[in-house]
Design an enzyme around this catalytic site. Structure first.
Site, PDB file in Angstrom:
ATOM      1  N   ASP A   6     -15.187  66.828  13.707  1.00 40.41           N
ATOM      2  CA  ASP A   6     -13.748  66.699  13.476  1.00 40.41           C
ATOM      3  C   ASP A   6     -13.485  67.217  12.064  1.00 40.41           C
ATOM      4  O   ASP A   6     -13.764  66.537  11.079  1.00 40.41           O
ATOM      5  CB  ASP A   6     -13.324  65.237  13.612  1.00 40.41           C
ATOM      6  N   LYS A  68      -6.807  72.678   4.896  1.00 39.09           N
ATOM      7  CA  LYS A  68      -6.706  72.945   6.334  1.00 39.09           C
ATOM      8  C   LYS A  68      -5.326  73.491   6.686  1.00 39.09           C
ATOM      9  O   LYS A  68      -5.180  74.300   7.592  1.00 39.09           O
ATOM     10  CB  LYS A  68      -6.991  71.666   7.122  1.00 39.09           C
ATOM     11  N   ASP A 168      -1.542  61.649  18.177  1.00 42.03           N
ATOM     12  CA  ASP A 168      -2.527  62.021  17.149  1.00 42.03           C
ATOM     13  C   ASP A 168      -1.815  62.462  15.867  1.00 42.03           C
ATOM     14  O   ASP A 168      -1.363  63.602  15.751  1.00 42.03           O
ATOM     15  CB  ASP A 168      -3.415  63.143  17.688  1.00 42.03           C
TER      16      ASP A 168
END
Length: 574
Positions: A6, A68, A168
Site C-alpha cells: 500500500d 504521491k 476509502d
C-alpha cells in the site's frame, strides 16, 4: 517472493500472503506503518520513514512528503542540493519497504502488487509502475485501493452473498467502490472518487483557520519552518480528536505563543466544504450501481482519515447505520494487496476466489459536432469506454475526418465525465495520417483497451488503407520513457541510503532535534545536554551502550511531551 504494498500519501505498508492469510511485515523500527516521507541528511545520506518525518519541521528544505499527489506530473522536489521526481521519492519508499520485507521473510523480494487510488489517471498509474521499477520490483499488478480493501474484507465472507460499499479516505485521495460477492466471486459494481481530497486537506483547513483566528499576515506562509511547525500542530490536533474532545494548536512566532483550541465542531466548520465533497462520489457510485443505500449490507472503512469522528458520523448519517469496524483502516488496503499477491501466486487457499474490477472513469476522444450545414462545434467529449465498465475491456468506435482531402487526424484522448473536453483530463494524443479522398470515404476505427492495471492503450486503423498507428499515448508530462527510467535508476543506485540497522538511532536524534527547536529556556538547555550524552554513546559504537542511551533519551522525550513543556513558558527541569 511476491508482496502486497500500500503506497500511501501519508503512510505505506507491506504485507505478504503466508500460512493461508495476509500478514503485515514490520519495518526496522518494528512498526508496520512507514511514513511516506524522504529526507536528505547533512552528510548526503537518504532517510526514509519516521526518521524523515521527524525532520519535516526542523529541515523542511531537505524533506519531502505527500509527493504521491504529484505522481504523473513533471513536478520536482528540491531536497538540499538534490532534486527528485515524485517517482523517485516513491521508489525510495518502495525500496525501504522491500528491504524490510526481505529482512522479515529472509529471502529476496522481486515482485509486488502495488495499490493505487481507483481514480488515478493513466499517467499516474504509469508513474507508479515506473516507481516500482526504479525500486527493483516487477510490478505484477496495480490494484485499486478500495478493491484491495474489499478483498481483505471479502476473504472472511467467502460463501456468503453480500453487497457492500468501501469508503476509502486516505491522506491525499478519496475513493468509493460498491461490490457484490456471491459464490466466491467479488465483483466491483461501481467506483468513484476524488484524487485531491484526503486527510491532508483537513490539516490545511485547520492551518487556514489558525491564520484567520490570529489575523496572521499572508506573508508568513512563505516561512517554510513556521508553516511546517503549524502543519505539524494541525496534524497532531486532528489525530488527537479521534480520542479526545479537544486539542490545542500551539506555535511560537516573534516571541509570541499563538494558541488555538480545536474541537470537533471547529474542525467540522473549517472542513465543511471538504465534508460536502465527500458526498458526491458516494452518490455517483450508488447511481452507477443502480442501488439505494438501504440495499447495501455493510459499509467498510479504509484509509487513516476515516478515524476522524466527524467522518464516521457523516458516513453513519449518509447510510443510516454504523460502518463495519472489523479492520484497522490504516492496514486494510495492504492486507488486501497481500490477498491479491496470494491470488497471483496461486495459493491453494484462494482457488475459489475470483475478483473483477471496473474502469472508474469514462475514456474517450474530442470530436466536432455539426450545428448546421455550414457550422461545426468542436471540443465535445465522446466516450469510447464508459465509466464503471467491467475490465479488462476493449471497445471500438468509428470516426471520420471533417474535411475532404484532410491529411491527418490529431486524435486527442481524454478522461472524465463532462460534456466538453475542456472540463476533462487530457491524457495524450495520437497523430493519424489519412489518404486523399472525401471525408465520408475515409473512416478510422479507434480502439480503446483498458486492462486490469488501469492502463490505457489506443490503436487507430484507417479502413481504406489498413494502416495502423502506434498505441503510444504522447503528451503526458509525468510519464518517463525507458531511457529516462534507466538513467534515473542509475542515479538512485548511487545514492547513499542510511543504514537500516542504524535507523532507530537516527530517528531518535531527529525527534530530539524537532522537540529541541520547539523548547525555550532551561528545559531547552537541559535537552541539548541529553542529546550530547546520546551522541557520546553513539561514539562508543557499543550496541548495548547505544541501546541503553537511546532508550533513556526516548523516555526523556516522551516525558517532555507528556508534561506539556512545549508551552510558551519554560517548564521545570525534568
Amino acid at each position: 517472493m511476491i508482496v502486497g504494498i500500500d503506497l500511501g500519501t501519508t503512510n505505506s505498508l507491506v504485507a505478504v500472503w503466508r500460512d493461508g492469510k495476509p500478514q503485515l511485515l514490520p519495518n526496522a523500527l518494528g512498526e508496520v506503518l512507514t511514513p511516506s516521507c524522504v529526507s536528505v541528511d547533512e552528510d548526503g545520506s537518504i532517510l526514509v520513514g519516521r526518521a524523515a518525518r521527524e525532520r519535516v519541521q526542523t529541515h523542511p528544505d531537505r524533506t519531502a512528503r505527500a509527493f504521491k499527489r504529484a505522481m504523473g506530473s513533471n513536478k520536482t522536489f528540491a531536497l538540499g542540493k538534490q532534486s527528485f521526481r515524485p517517482e523517485e521519492l516513491s521508489a525510495l519508499v518502495l525500496k525501504s519497504l522491500k528491504a524490510d520485507a526481505e529482512a522479515a521473510l529472509g529471502e529476496p523480494v522481486t515482485e509486488a502488487i502495488i495499490t493505487v487510488p481507483a481514480y488515478f489517471s493513466d499517467a499516474q498509474r504509469k508513474a507508479t509502475r515506473a516507481a516500482g521499477q526504479l525500486a527493483g520490483l516487477k510490478v505484477e499488478r496495480l490494484l485499486n485501493e478500495p478493491t484491495a480493501a474489499s478483498l481483505a474484507y471479502g476473504i472472511h465472507q467467502l460463501g456468503a452473498e453480500t453487497r457492500f460499499l468501501v469508503f476509502d479516505l486516505g491522506g491525499g485521495t478519496f475513493d468509493v467502490s460498491i461490490l457484490e460477492m456471491f459464490e466466491g466471486v467479488m465483483e466491483v459494481r461501481a467506483s468513484a472518487g476524488d484524487n485531491f481530497l484526503g486527510g491532508e486537506d483537513f490539516v490545511d483547513a485547520l492551518v487556514d483557520r489558525f491564520f484567520a483566528e490570529h489575523e496572521l499576515s499572508p506573508n508568513l506562509r512563505r516561512n517554510a519552518l513556521f508553516m511546517q511547525r503549524l502543519a505539524g500542530q494541525a496534524e497532531a490536533a486532528k489525530c488527537a480528536l479521534s480520542t479526545s474532545a479537544s486539542a490545542t494548536m500551539l506555535v511560537s512566532q516573534d516571541d509570541r505563543t499563538l494558541r488555538l483550541e480545536i474541537t470537533e465542531a471547529l474542525l467540522a466548520d473549517a472542513g465543511a466544504s471538504l465534508l460536502k465533497r465527500l458526498r458526491a462520489p458516494v452518490e455517483r457510485a450508488l447511481r452507477d450501481a443502480r442501488l439505494r443505500s438501504s440495499e447495501l449490507d455493510n459499509i467498510v472503512l479504509a484509509g487513516g482519515a476515516t478515524r476522524m469522528p466527524l467522518v464516521r458520523k457523516l458516513v453513519t448519517s449518509m447510510f443510516g447505520r454504523f460502518p463495519a469496524l472489523d479492520f484497522n483502516p490504516d492496514e486494510v488496503v495492504a492486507l488486501g494487496a497481500a490477498v491479491q499477491a496470494g491470488l497471483k501466486a496461486r495459493d491453494a487457499a484462494l482457488d475459489d476466489v475470483v475478483m473483477t474490477d471496473v474502469a472508474p472513469y469514462s475514456l474517450g476522444v474530442a470530436v466536432s459536432k455539426k450545428l448546421s450545414a455550414t457550422q461545426d462545434s468542436s471540443g465535445h467529449f465522446d466516450p469510447v469506454i464508459e465509466r464503471n465498465s467491467p475490465v479488462p475491456i476493449s471497445r471500438v468506435k468509428t470516426y471520420w475526418p471533417t474535411k475532404t482531402d484532410q491529411a491527418r487526424i490529431d486524435l486527442h484522448i481524454f478522461q472524465g465525465e463532462s460534456r466538453m473536453v475542456a472540463d476533462n483530463v487530457h491524457l495524450g494524443q495520437l497523430a493519424i495520417s489519412l489518404p486523399p479522398g472525401r471525408a465520408n470515404d475515409c473512416p478510422v476505427d479507434v480502439r480503446f483497451t483498458y486492462d486490469v492495471n488501469g492502463l490505457l492503450q489506443v490503436e487507430a486503423t484507417v479502413q481504406k488503407t489498413g494502416d495502423k498507428f502506434a498505441v503510444l499515448i504522447e503528451g503526458n508530462p509525468g510519464v518517463m520513457d525507458e531511457a529516462e527510467i534507466a538513467r534515473r535508476l542509475k542515479a538512485l543506485d548511487e545514492l547513499k541510503i542510511h543504514p537500516r540497522d542504524m535507523l532507530e538511532n537516527r530517528t531518535a536524534l531527529a525527534r530530539a532535534e524537532r522537540i529541541y527547536q520547539m523548547l525555550r529556556g532551561e528545559v531547552r538547555e537541559w535537552l541539548a545536554n541529553q542529546i550530547l550524552v546520546f551522541e557520546a554513546a553513539l561514539g562508543t559504537q557499543d550496541r548495548r551502550t547505544v541501546a541503553a542511551a537511546r532508550e533513556q533519551l526516548e523516555q526523556q522525550l516522551q516525558e517532555i511531551e507528556r508534561n506539556g513543556v512545549l508551552d510558551d513558558e519554560p517548564a521545570p527541569r525534568p
